[in-house]
Design a protein around this motif. Structure first.
Motif, PDB file in Angstrom:
ATOM      1  N   TYR A  59      25.319   5.954  52.708  1.00 27.87           N
ATOM      2  CA  TYR A  59      25.496   6.939  51.643  1.00 27.87           C
ATOM      3  C   TYR A  59      25.733   8.304  52.194  1.00 27.87           C
ATOM      4  N   TYR A  67      24.300   8.938  55.869  1.00 24.31           N
ATOM      5  CA  TYR A  67      22.860   8.514  56.118  1.00 24.31           C
ATOM      6  C   TYR A  67      23.187   6.827  55.999  1.00 24.31           C
ATOM      7  N   LEU A  69      22.125   2.889  55.998  1.00 24.62           N
ATOM      8  CA  LEU A  69      21.129   2.199  55.419  1.00 24.62           C
ATOM      9  C   LEU A  69      20.802   0.890  56.106  1.00 24.62           C
ATOM     10  N   GLN A  70      22.030   0.426  56.469  1.00 28.55           N
ATOM     11  CA  GLN A  70      22.014  -1.108  57.187  1.00 28.55           C
ATOM     12  C   GLN A  70      23.325  -1.193  58.011  1.00 28.55           C
ATOM     13  N   SER A  79      25.300  -5.726  50.815  1.00 34.89           N
ATOM     14  CA  SER A  79      25.918  -5.169  49.712  1.00 34.89           C
ATOM     15  C   SER A  79      25.415  -3.887  49.213  1.00 34.89           C
ATOM     16  N   TYR A  81      22.854  -2.974  47.345  1.00 32.97           N
ATOM     17  CA  TYR A  81      21.954  -4.039  46.582  1.00 32.97           C
ATOM     18  C   TYR A  81      21.588  -3.376  45.228  1.00 32.97           C
ATOM     19  N   THR A  91      26.390   3.680  44.743  1.00 29.99           N
ATOM     20  CA  THR A  91      26.140   4.882  45.333  1.00 29.99           C
ATOM     21  C   THR A  91      26.254   4.881  46.748  1.00 29.99           C
ATOM     22  N   LEU A 135      12.579  -4.456  55.877  1.00 28.15           N
ATOM     23  CA  LEU A 135      12.575  -3.132  55.098  1.00 28.15           C
ATOM     24  C   LEU A 135      11.205  -2.525  55.330  1.00 28.15           C
ATOM     25  N   ARG A 138      10.704  -1.028  58.640  1.00 32.24           N
ATOM     26  CA  ARG A 138      11.568  -0.121  58.774  1.00 32.24           C
ATOM     27  C   ARG A 138      11.055   1.337  58.459  1.00 32.24           C
ATOM     28  N   ILE A 139      10.375   1.034  57.037  1.00 33.82           N
ATOM     29  CA  ILE A 139       9.731   2.061  56.414  1.00 33.82           C
ATOM     30  C   ILE A 139       8.676   2.557  57.263  1.00 33.82           C
ATOM     31  N   LEU A 142       9.960   4.462  60.092  1.00 33.70           N
ATOM     32  CA  LEU A 142      10.667   5.780  59.651  1.00 33.70           C
ATOM     33  C   LEU A 142       9.190   6.991  59.497  1.00 33.70           C
ATOM     34  N   GLU A 172      21.896   8.029  63.824  1.00 35.66           N
ATOM     35  CA  GLU A 172      21.963   8.297  62.185  1.00 35.66           C
ATOM     36  C   GLU A 172      21.065   7.197  61.367  1.00 35.66           C
ATOM     37  N   PHE A 173      21.234   6.124  61.910  1.00 37.61           N
ATOM     38  CA  PHE A 173      20.500   4.837  61.378  1.00 37.61           C
ATOM     39  C   PHE A 173      18.852   5.212  61.374  1.00 37.61           C
ATOM     40  N   LEU A 174      18.577   5.596  62.697  1.00 38.78           N
ATOM     41  CA  LEU A 174      17.116   5.831  62.880  1.00 38.78           C
ATOM     42  C   LEU A 174      16.501   7.007  62.355  1.00 38.78           C
ATOM     43  N   GLY A 175      17.485   7.965  61.889  1.00 36.81           N
ATOM     44  CA  GLY A 175      17.109   9.298  61.100  1.00 36.81           C
ATOM     45  C   GLY A 175      16.563  10.007  62.391  1.00 36.81           C
TER      46      GLY A 175
ATOM     47  N   TYR B  59      -1.308   2.015  57.160  1.00 39.63           N
ATOM     48  CA  TYR B  59      -1.802   1.486  58.386  1.00 39.63           C
ATOM     49  C   TYR B  59      -2.088   2.481  59.161  1.00 39.63           C
ATOM     50  N   LEU B  69       2.057   2.746  52.971  1.00 40.82           N
ATOM     51  CA  LEU B  69       3.264   2.044  52.569  1.00 40.82           C
ATOM     52  C   LEU B  69       3.513   2.042  51.097  1.00 40.82           C
ATOM     53  N   TYR B 132      12.602  -5.526  46.685  1.00 39.74           N
ATOM     54  CA  TYR B 132      13.736  -5.255  47.964  1.00 39.74           C
ATOM     55  C   TYR B 132      14.609  -3.863  47.350  1.00 39.74           C
ATOM     56  N   VAL B 133      14.934  -3.783  46.225  1.00 39.29           N
ATOM     57  CA  VAL B 133      15.821  -2.586  45.973  1.00 39.29           C
ATOM     58  C   VAL B 133      15.069  -1.364  45.983  1.00 39.29           C
ATOM     59  N   LEU B 135      12.428  -0.935  47.899  1.00 40.29           N
ATOM     60  CA  LEU B 135      12.309  -0.526  49.302  1.00 40.29           C
ATOM     61  C   LEU B 135      13.565   0.428  50.003  1.00 40.29           C
ATOM     62  N   GLN B 136      14.797  -0.097  49.483  1.00 43.89           N
ATOM     63  CA  GLN B 136      15.790   0.453  49.680  1.00 43.89           C
ATOM     64  C   GLN B 136      16.138   1.984  49.392  1.00 43.89           C
ATOM     65  N   ILE B 139      13.561   3.920  51.371  1.00 43.71           N
ATOM     66  CA  ILE B 139      14.335   4.554  52.579  1.00 43.71           C
ATOM     67  C   ILE B 139      15.392   5.388  52.216  1.00 43.71           C
ATOM     68  N   LYS B 140      16.100   5.297  51.313  1.00 47.16           N
ATOM     69  CA  LYS B 140      17.366   6.276  51.021  1.00 47.16           C
ATOM     70  C   LYS B 140      16.461   7.739  50.871  1.00 47.16           C
ATOM     71  N   LEU B 142      13.395   8.572  52.115  1.00 46.17           N
ATOM     72  CA  LEU B 142      12.966   9.076  53.276  1.00 46.17           C
ATOM     73  C   LEU B 142      14.015   9.622  54.261  1.00 46.17           C
ATOM     74  N   LEU B 143      15.084   8.834  54.159  1.00 52.36           N
ATOM     75  CA  LEU B 143      15.835   9.550  55.126  1.00 52.36           C
ATOM     76  C   LEU B 143      16.682  10.870  54.809  1.00 52.36           C
TER      77      LEU B 143
END
Lengths: 186, 186
Positions: A59, A67, A69-70, A79, A81, A91, A135, A138-139, A142, A172-175, B59, B69, B132-133, B135-136, B139-140, B142-143
């Motif tokens: 996005y 940024y 996301l995946q 997708s 999602y 978005t 995910l 990943r959080i 991050l 970029e993916f890794l921030g 953690y 988390l 899942y949504v 968490l996405q 991440i958005k 956080l990034l």
């Protein structure tokens, strides 16, 4: 469609008659490098199962900064999602980095498959479970990982993406800033 | 158990006979403030459905720094999911912030419920989809989100947690320094 069948059977056995019915819900689509499957503001009509190629889901903020996301490659699902599941406008963007082919599945088809076949509900639940865990990790990375830890985890998990995706996009993916990544890995 | 029944029925109708069988898989447990349900290194035996109280899932890195988390409150589910689903030792802690009660569910019971009742497989799939949504979106944020955007999104989504959780913990959850948050919201 064979790839999809093997992919589902990796989680739950399905017979030929079942798969004949399941596969009618998927529509193949070829995608060229640089092509967008979804753009911000679009209806997020499909979830995509990747047969081949490499894709990025990203996005763009108000300043035009991107940024990621995946990433997605063979046998992955992708997708926008939040938009797909909530039937809201996208978005995010999905762009093809390496040309390939995807199978498109609508939300109505996804729900119908899950309702008609307990096995498919199981399949989607297992895929979501794995996605949810990924995910969370990943959080975790991050929130607390150093640039080096993030990069090394990425390299460990996705060695083949390392070969095919420019370092700039991985950063970029890794921030992590591109400069930091370059300093660490020249 | 009534709360659990209403919670499931919010997603899928179940009759009394089904619920009689479903509820045998859940074990109630009272939790006191400051008590740990899971500690790093433990077997992550359970997923917890929160009946009451407030909990934090976090953690600790090698330097002893804590990262949150997830918070959890009434009607939420929580666990050290990567450990729970993969049957590995926990890497996280779950601590009770406000005393309450939870229902404990083992992974074997969760799988059995999903296999025996298509409805329960559906229920868990829908919960995972929502998770899942969420968490996405986290991440958005956080990034790309500024500390202010993260804080405002948190306040919008969880107004009641804002009342009950110290600012210090909210700052930790958002990956924002306590000083930054204090500067923004005095």
């Amino acid at each position: 469609m064979e790839k999809l069948q093997r992919h589902i059977e990796h989680i739950t056995p399905i017979d030929e008659i079942e798969f004949e019915s399941i596969k009618t819900h998927f529509t193949p689509r070829r995608v060229r490098k640089g092509q967008y499957l979804v753009s911000e503001g679009d209806e997020a009509k499909h979830e995509y199962f990747v047969l081949s190629g490499i894709y990025k889901v990203f996005y763009v903020d108000e300043q035009g900064k991107e940024y990621i996301l995946q990433f997605a490659q063979e046998n992955w699902w992708m997708s926008d999602y939040p938009a797909f599941f909530k039937r809201k406008p996208a978005t995010m963007y999905i762009e093809c980095l390496v040309e390939g082919e995807v199978l498109c599945l609508t939300l109505d088809s996804r729900e119908k498959l899950s309702a008609d076949f307990h096995k498919m509900e199981h399949f989607f639940r297992v895929k979501l479970t794995n996605g949810y865990v990924a995910l969370q990790l990943r959080i975790k990375l991050l929130l607390s990982g150093t640039p080096q830890q993030r990069y090394e985890e990425f390299a460990r998990l996705y060695p083949n993406l390392m070969q095919q995706i420019p370092k700039k996009l991985i950063a970029e993916f890794l921030g992590v800033s591109r400069e930091t990544l370059s300093r660490l890995y020249q």
